[in-house]
Design an enzyme around this catalytic site. Sequence first.
Site, PDB file in Angstrom:
ATOM      1  N   HIS A 158       0.849  -1.192   0.000  1.00 17.61           N
ATOM      2  CA  HIS A 158       0.000   0.000   0.000  1.00 17.61           C
ATOM      3  C   HIS A 158       0.884   1.241   0.000  1.00 17.61           C
ATOM      4  O   HIS A 158       1.714   1.419   0.873  1.00 17.61           O
ATOM      5  CB  HIS A 158      -0.911   0.023   1.226  1.00 17.61           C
ATOM      6  CG  HIS A 158      -2.015  -0.985   1.150  1.00 17.61           C
ATOM      7  ND1 HIS A 158      -2.427  -1.728   2.231  1.00 17.61           N
ATOM      8  CD2 HIS A 158      -2.792  -1.377   0.111  1.00 17.61           C
ATOM      9  CE1 HIS A 158      -3.431  -2.531   1.857  1.00 17.61           C
ATOM     10  NE2 HIS A 158      -3.654  -2.337   0.571  1.00 17.61           N
ATOM     11  N   GLU A 161       1.828   3.704   3.115  1.00 19.66           N
ATOM     12  CA  GLU A 161       2.354   3.159   4.368  1.00 19.66           C
ATOM     13  C   GLU A 161       3.881   3.190   4.356  1.00 19.66           C
ATOM     14  O   GLU A 161       4.550   2.145   4.314  1.00 19.66           O
ATOM     15  CB  GLU A 161       1.775   1.751   4.576  1.00 19.66           C
ATOM     16  CG  GLU A 161       0.241   1.832   4.685  1.00 19.66           C
ATOM     17  CD  GLU A 161      -0.492   0.495   4.548  1.00 19.66           C
ATOM     18  OE1 GLU A 161       0.177  -0.554   4.564  1.00 19.66           O
ATOM     19  OE2 GLU A 161      -1.736   0.506   4.444  1.00 19.66           O
ATOM     20  N   ARG A 216      -3.261   4.798  -1.897  1.00 24.05           N
ATOM     21  CA  ARG A 216      -3.141   3.459  -1.343  1.00 24.05           C
ATOM     22  C   ARG A 216      -2.894   2.383  -2.408  1.00 24.05           C
ATOM     23  O   ARG A 216      -2.103   1.457  -2.200  1.00 24.05           O
ATOM     24  CB  ARG A 216      -4.451   3.147  -0.600  1.00 24.05           C
ATOM     25  CG  ARG A 216      -4.661   1.705  -0.164  1.00 24.05           C
ATOM     26  CD  ARG A 216      -5.997   1.577   0.521  1.00 24.05           C
ATOM     27  NE  ARG A 216      -6.453   0.220   0.706  1.00 24.05           N
ATOM     28  CZ  ARG A 216      -6.183  -0.520   1.783  1.00 24.05           C
ATOM     29  NH1 ARG A 216      -5.442  -0.042   2.749  1.00 24.05           N
ATOM     30  NH2 ARG A 216      -6.660  -1.751   1.866  1.00 24.05           N
ATOM     31  N   HIS A 286       2.563  -3.782   6.789  1.00 19.11           N
ATOM     32  CA  HIS A 286       1.650  -2.659   6.527  1.00 19.11           C
ATOM     33  C   HIS A 286       1.737  -1.649   7.662  1.00 19.11           C
ATOM     34  O   HIS A 286       2.441  -1.835   8.633  1.00 19.11           O
ATOM     35  CB  HIS A 286       0.205  -3.166   6.496  1.00 19.11           C
ATOM     36  CG  HIS A 286      -0.124  -4.048   5.349  1.00 19.11           C
ATOM     37  ND1 HIS A 286      -1.051  -3.705   4.386  1.00 19.11           N
ATOM     38  CD2 HIS A 286       0.321  -5.276   4.999  1.00 19.11           C
ATOM     39  CE1 HIS A 286      -1.160  -4.685   3.504  1.00 19.11           C
ATOM     40  NE2 HIS A 286      -0.338  -5.657   3.857  1.00 19.11           N
ATOM     41  N   GLU A 360       0.838  -4.870  11.097  1.00 22.66           N
ATOM     42  CA  GLU A 360       0.456  -3.464  10.942  1.00 22.66           C
ATOM     43  C   GLU A 360       1.302  -2.707  11.963  1.00 22.66           C
ATOM     44  O   GLU A 360       1.141  -2.867  13.166  1.00 22.66           O
ATOM     45  CB  GLU A 360      -1.035  -3.254  11.250  1.00 22.66           C
ATOM     46  CG  GLU A 360      -1.990  -3.964  10.312  1.00 22.66           C
ATOM     47  CD  GLU A 360      -2.282  -3.166   9.042  1.00 22.66           C
ATOM     48  OE1 GLU A 360      -1.789  -2.025   8.924  1.00 22.66           O
ATOM     49  OE2 GLU A 360      -2.994  -3.693   8.158  1.00 22.66           O
TER      50      GLU A 360
END
Lengths: 384, 214
Positions: A158, A161, A216, A286, A360
Amino acid sequence: DQVLKIVPKTLQQVQHLQHLCNTLPLDLWKPLLPEDIWTGEDLHVRVPAPLVQEVKDSLDEHLISYDILKQDVQALVDQSTPRLGGSPRQGPAGYNYTRYHPMEEIYQWMTQVKDSNSELVTQHDLGKTSENRTIYYLQISQPSNKNKKIIWMDCGIHAREWISPAFCQWFVKEILQNYKSDPKISRFLQNLDLYILPVLNVDGYIYSWEKERLWRKNRSPHMNGTCYGTDLNRNFNSSWGSIGVSYNCTSDIFCGSGPESEPETKAVARFIERKKEDIVCYLTIHSYGQYILTPYGSTTRPPSNNEELMQVAEKAAAALKGKYGTSYQVGSTSSILYNNSGSSRDWAHMIGIPFSYTFELRDKGTYGFVLPEEQIEPTCEETM
Amino acid sequence: RSGSRMEAPQGRAAALATACLSYSRGGPGRALALRAVTAASAQDIDNVGRKYHLKLVLEDILDKDNIVNCTAEVLYHLGNTNAAPDVHFEIEGELKSTDEQDNTFYNRIRSLKEELVAQDIPDSHGNVPPEMEPIRALAQAAAGYVVWQNSTEDTQYHLAQIKHVRQVKRSDDYLEFDYMVLLHEFVSQEIIPWQMTVLWHPQHGVKVTQNSRQ
């Protein structure tokens, strides 16, 4: 050079410290001037290396206690400023791992890393992006006649990020700097090969630097070029298009025109498919949210090895927390986040890769995607 | 242990409670963010909706060691999606006073010769110039109101970035700022531009007088 912290307790101590500051070439950081030295107030002073012993002896003589705030100022300076020339064993000379880098610099970095660590690192072409850029991954592999299992890690699926590609670069640097001296890493490499993809969504990443920071998706054109981008993490062939997606190109979770419709998805999937017998662990990085996510997003039915997956993830979260106290939540995407289908992590597990995780990284929403550069180091250190 | 196995809906309720706390107690000198959820449970109430009971730990973004414990109740109403969720909270102990920072900021803005104008806070690299920290903290507090008014059980919003902010000079004692912010919605992953007109006064706190999704 060392930085000392001293809290003078008496007027005599204050006077002695002022004397030292006035007669020796000491670098007073706090307070700014010797005349502002007070009893009970913190004093921070940088002492040039050749004077360290003399200054400490003098403090001891006057019964002034001190703490060492910084053991090696040069090391810190080197870390944060570019340096001409550099040891070949480490990353390229002067590469600053505590800053975000545009794609051009990451391409150069990969070349330099492979060139200066050629006994361990090779660079490979995974395929092309929608805008025809090359997707490269690095293979870190210690020569041996053993057939080693593989750990795969991709970053930057993405675009926005940014901490994710920063982490992949950090990871490579850490491995290469420490594989000879760190027994854990050394043992790792005896038995495992590491495949690291620093930026999967190259086009999107570039777009987030040049045009729209919070982009994104990738940059594939749809509807005659009136709409752009597929969410690559909804485009894999894992219950594709079933839940947690949009069929509308304008959406940030647009799953594409079909499973693996995107060249980036195809490039990764083809490769992993080919090597799947040897891949024991699939990691995809991510941000943000501070989660270690296990399969699945498309269903609440737990994966066959759920207990083991959770155990390992809990251990990882605990180790991570041990570093700076950062809390990561552990669980399946469908239970602790939301439902989604077509994710790379789900797909990797479905084709048989036992340990598949989505990380994440920091933070929990305070800065979100625009995580400040000064958090790159602690984020990477704890995740390492 | 209780923190690590929280379900998604509790997470969203916690984020919503944090937004309300932010609006209620935040300002240029204080920006509250969620550090951890220590307990969470959900309760279905017939014909009314679903109520979440939460124990939260919040931190002040401007002063990370400053943490505060709270309990909160979030009620999402059944059916009627126009009604904002009901949120009640209780803070343990007292929040550190921000009078000094508030007054410094207030006087600084009042004495500006030209209206304050700024964009991209934080910038692409996450930087916030020190003099813009209060502007950002104020936006965080005001966004809390917007988030609260627009949240459902299926959404979770965070303030992603201030795209643009412009001070509007007033004849009364209030400071007024016209913000264009970007909100990030977790479930759809959308970035939503939102306009907010924000009033603030050291004694009267934050008020959002106008807001609209762009």
